[in-house]
Enzyme design. Structure first.
Site, mmCIF file in Angstrom:
data_model
loop_
_atom_site.group_PDB
_atom_site.id
_atom_site.type_symbol
_atom_site.label_atom_id
_atom_site.label_comp_id
_atom_site.label_asym_id
_atom_site.label_seq_id
_atom_site.Cartn_x
_atom_site.Cartn_y
_atom_site.Cartn_z
ATOM 1 N N LYS A 33 -63.261 -10.353 -48.821
ATOM 2 C CA LYS A 33 -62.737 -10.756 -49.899
ATOM 3 C C LYS A 33 -62.585 -9.901 -51.183
ATOM 4 C CE LYS A 33 -66.684 -13.738 -51.042
ATOM 5 N NZ LYS A 33 -66.933 -15.143 -50.819
ATOM 6 N N ARG A 130 -69.822 -27.853 -54.925
ATOM 7 C CA ARG A 130 -68.564 -27.207 -55.616
ATOM 8 C C ARG A 130 -67.518 -27.617 -54.563
ATOM 9 N NH1 ARG A 130 -68.982 -20.881 -55.276
ATOM 10 N NH2 ARG A 130 -68.282 -21.379 -53.105
ATOM 11 N N TYR A 251 -73.641 5.176 -79.019
ATOM 12 C CA TYR A 251 -73.588 3.850 -79.772
ATOM 13 C C TYR A 251 -74.802 3.227 -80.188
ATOM 14 C CZ TYR A 251 -68.407 4.279 -78.791
ATOM 15 O OH TYR A 251 -67.138 4.327 -78.672
ATOM 16 N N MET A 299 -67.534 3.176 -72.838
ATOM 17 C CA MET A 299 -66.457 2.746 -71.867
ATOM 18 C C MET A 299 -66.016 3.966 -70.987
ATOM 19 S SD MET A 299 -62.800 1.764 -73.105
ATOM 20 C CE MET A 299 -62.956 0.322 -73.756
HETATM 21 C C1 LIG Z 1 -68.515 -15.132 -50.245
HETATM 22 C C2 LIG Z 1 -68.604 -15.901 -49.238
HETATM 23 C C3 LIG Z 1 -69.557 -15.598 -47.868
HETATM 24 C C4 LIG Z 1 -70.318 -14.202 -47.904
HETATM 25 O O1 LIG Z 1 -71.307 -14.434 -48.747
HETATM 26 P P1 LIG Z 1 -72.230 -13.284 -48.877
HETATM 27 O O2 LIG Z 1 -73.489 -13.513 -49.906
HETATM 28 O O3 LIG Z 1 -71.429 -12.205 -49.650
HETATM 29 O O4 LIG Z 1 -72.790 -12.902 -47.801
HETATM 30 C C5 LIG Z 1 -69.453 -16.515 -46.807
HETATM 31 N N1 LIG Z 1 -69.167 -17.685 -46.818
HETATM 32 C C6 LIG Z 1 -68.285 -18.177 -47.910
HETATM 33 C C7 LIG Z 1 -67.625 -19.441 -47.832
HETATM 34 C C8 LIG Z 1 -68.063 -17.307 -48.856
HETATM 35 O O5 LIG Z 1 -67.327 -18.011 -50.149
#
Ligand SMILES: *Cc1c(COP(=O)(O)O)cnc(C)c1O
Length: 384
Positions: A33, A130, A251, A299
Site C-alpha cells: 500500500k 478502529r 533558517y 525545503m
Molecule cells: C499496513 C497494514 C499491515 C502491514 O503493517 P506493517 O506494520 O507495515 O508490517 C498489515 N495489516 C494491515 C491490516 C495493515 O493495514
C-alpha cells in the site's frame, strides 16, 4: 537532472519477504500500500510476484493500478470497498476484500451474482477499536456472509495496536480476544503485521501481512540484523563553503560554528521527504563516510559537515539514508516514524535495481490493459 533520487534494491525486497515468511511460517501477503511505502508499488509488486503468496493494498485504486500493470497475484484490499460501484470493479478483477463493517456485507447482499465467489477476509476488532466487527458480532457476520452465496472463502483476521512494543500486554489480550471470538469458526487466520510476526510467535497463524519489514526497516526499537535496507535516498553536494567561528547557519540560525567549519550544500530538503525535524548532528554519509547534518533542513536544501572529510567536494554523493545510515536511525533522530519517512519521499525520482533481471525492472509497460484484465482476474481467483 537533479541528482536527488531513491534507489530501490528489488533483490533485497524479495529477500526480506522470504525472511518474513520463514519467520512467520505458512503464507504471507506482501503489503505494498501507499506506493509500496514510497518504493514504487508496481515495480515492487512485479519483483515480489515471483516469490510472494499474494499482495495487499489499502484501496481499490491501488489494486486496479497493479492489475493494469499486469500483476496476476492475489491482491487483498485492506480497507475493503466503499461503494457498490467499487464492489463491482473488485469482483470483476477477482480482488480479495476485507469486510470490516455491516455496510460492506449489505453491499455484497445487494450486488448481482458472483459466480466465482469473493475471497473475503473478515476483520475482527480485538481491541484496537478502529475498524472491524466487535468480537461478539463475529459469528453473526460470518453467517451473514456465507448466506449471501457470493463468498468463496472466509479468512479471519485482526490487527494489532501495540505489537511494536514487545513488553506491552495489549497484544496478548488482543490474541486471546481474537481466539475466543473465532473459536467456533472455520477457516484460515491472519493476525500479524511485521511487528506481530517478529515478536509475537503465538500470533503466527496461516497468513502473515508484513509491510514495513519488507522495506528493510524495523517496526519498533529492536534491531533485526537479517533485514536488508531497500531504499537508498541519496543526493549530491552542489556547493562547499566555509563558516568562521561564530557564524550561524540557515533558517532560524539554529547552528553556530564553534570553530572554522567546512560545509557542504546538498540539493535535497524536506519537500523531498527528508524530515525537517532532523536536528544538528543527525548522521548522513558523504562518499560512504559518516558525518552529520548541521543547521535546519530547508525545503530544497540541507547542509552537512565536511570539516573532517577533506576529499569530499562538489559532486560527492550524499546518502541521507540507506546501507550506511539506516532509516530507523534518521527517524529516531528526527522524532518521526520510519513509516512516515519512507512514505514521504514522493518528489525524488525512483530507480529500481535488480541483479537478477539486470536493468529490465525499471520500465513500466502499461500493456496489460489491452491484454484483457478479465483473464488475469481468473488467474488471480484460481491462485487463491
Ligand atoms: C499496513 C497494514 C499491515 C502491514 O503493517 P506493517 O506494520 O507495515 O508490517 C498489515 N495489516 C494491515 C491490516 C495493515 O493495514
Amino acid at each position: 537532472m537533479r541528482p536527488t533520487r531513491r534507489v530501490v534494491d528489488l533483490d533485497a525486497l524479495c529477500e526480506n519477504y522470504l525472511f518474513a515468511r520463514s519467520v512467520h511460517g505458512g503464507r504471507a501477503l506482501a503489503v505494498v500500500k501507499a506506493d509500496a511505502y514510497g518504493h514504487g508499488a508496481l515495480a515492487c509488486a512485479r519483483a515480489l510476484e515471483s516469490v510472494a503468496d499474494g499482495l495487499a493494498v489499502a484501496f481499490l485504486d491501488e489494486a486496479v493500478a497493479l492489475c493494469e500493470g499486469g500483476i496476476c497475484s492475489p491482491i487483498l484490499i485492506l480497507e475493503g470497498v466503499f461503494s457498490p460501484a467499487e464492489l463491482r470493479v473488485a469482483v470483476n478483477l477477482g480482488l480479495w476484500l476485507v469486510i470490516h463493517h455491516d455496510e460492506q456485507i449489505r453491499m455484497l447482499e445487494k450486488s448481482g451474482p458472483v459466480p466465482a465467489g469473493v475471497n473475503v477476509w473478515l476483520k475482527i476488532d480485538s481491541g484496537m477499536r478502529r475498524a472491524g466487527f466487535a468480537p461478539e458480532e463475529a459469528s453473526r457476520a460470518y453467517d451473514r456472509l456465507m448466506q449471501t452465496g457470493k463468498v468463496r472463502s472466509i479468512t479471519l483476521m485482526t490487527h494489532f495496536a501495540c505489537a511494536d512494543e514487545p513488553d506491552d500486554p495489549m497484544t496478548r489480550r488482543q490474541i486471546e480476544c481474537f481466539d475466543r471470538a473465532t473459536a467456533a469458526l472455520p477457516g484460515p487466520r491472519s493476525l500479524c503485521n511485521s511487528a506481530g510476526l517478529l515478536w509475537w510467535p503465538e500470533a503466527r497463524k496461516d497468513w502473515g501481512r508484513p509491510g514495513i519489514m519488507l522495506y528493510g526497516a524495523e517496526p519498533g526499537g529492536r534491531s533485526v540484523p537479517e533485514l536488508r535496507p531497500v531504499m537508498t535516498f541519496e543526493s549530491r553536494i552542489f556547493a562547499v563553503r566555509t563558516l568562521e567561528a561564530g557564524d550561524s547557519l540557515g533558517y532560524g540560525a539554529s547552528y553556530t560554528a564553534p570553530s572554522r567549519k567546512r560545509i557542504g550544500l546538498v540539493c535535497a530538503g524536506y519537500a523531498d521527504g527528508y524530515p525537517q525535524s532532523a536536528p544538528n548532528g543527525t548522521p548522513v554519509a558523504v562518499d560512504g563516510q559518516r558525518t552529520v547534518l548541521l543547521g535546519r533542513v530547508s525545503m530544497d536544501m540541507l547542509t552537512v559537515d565536511l570539516t573532517d572529510l577533506p576529499d569530499a567536494d562538489v559532486g560527492s554523493t550524499v546518502e541521507l539514508w540507506g546501507r550506511t545510515i539506516r532509516v530507523n536511525v534518521v527517524a529516531a533522530a528526527a522524532g518521526r516514524s520510519v513509516y512516515e519517512l519512507l512514505c514521504g519521499t514522493k518528489r525524488a525520482p525512483v530507480e529500481h535495481r535488480s541483479d537478477r533481471t539486470a536493468g529490465k525492472q525499471s520500465r513500466t509497460t502499461p500493456s496489460a490493459l489491452s491484454s484483457g484484465l478479465a483473464g488475469r482476474a481468473a488467474e488471480r481467483i484460481a491462485s487463491g
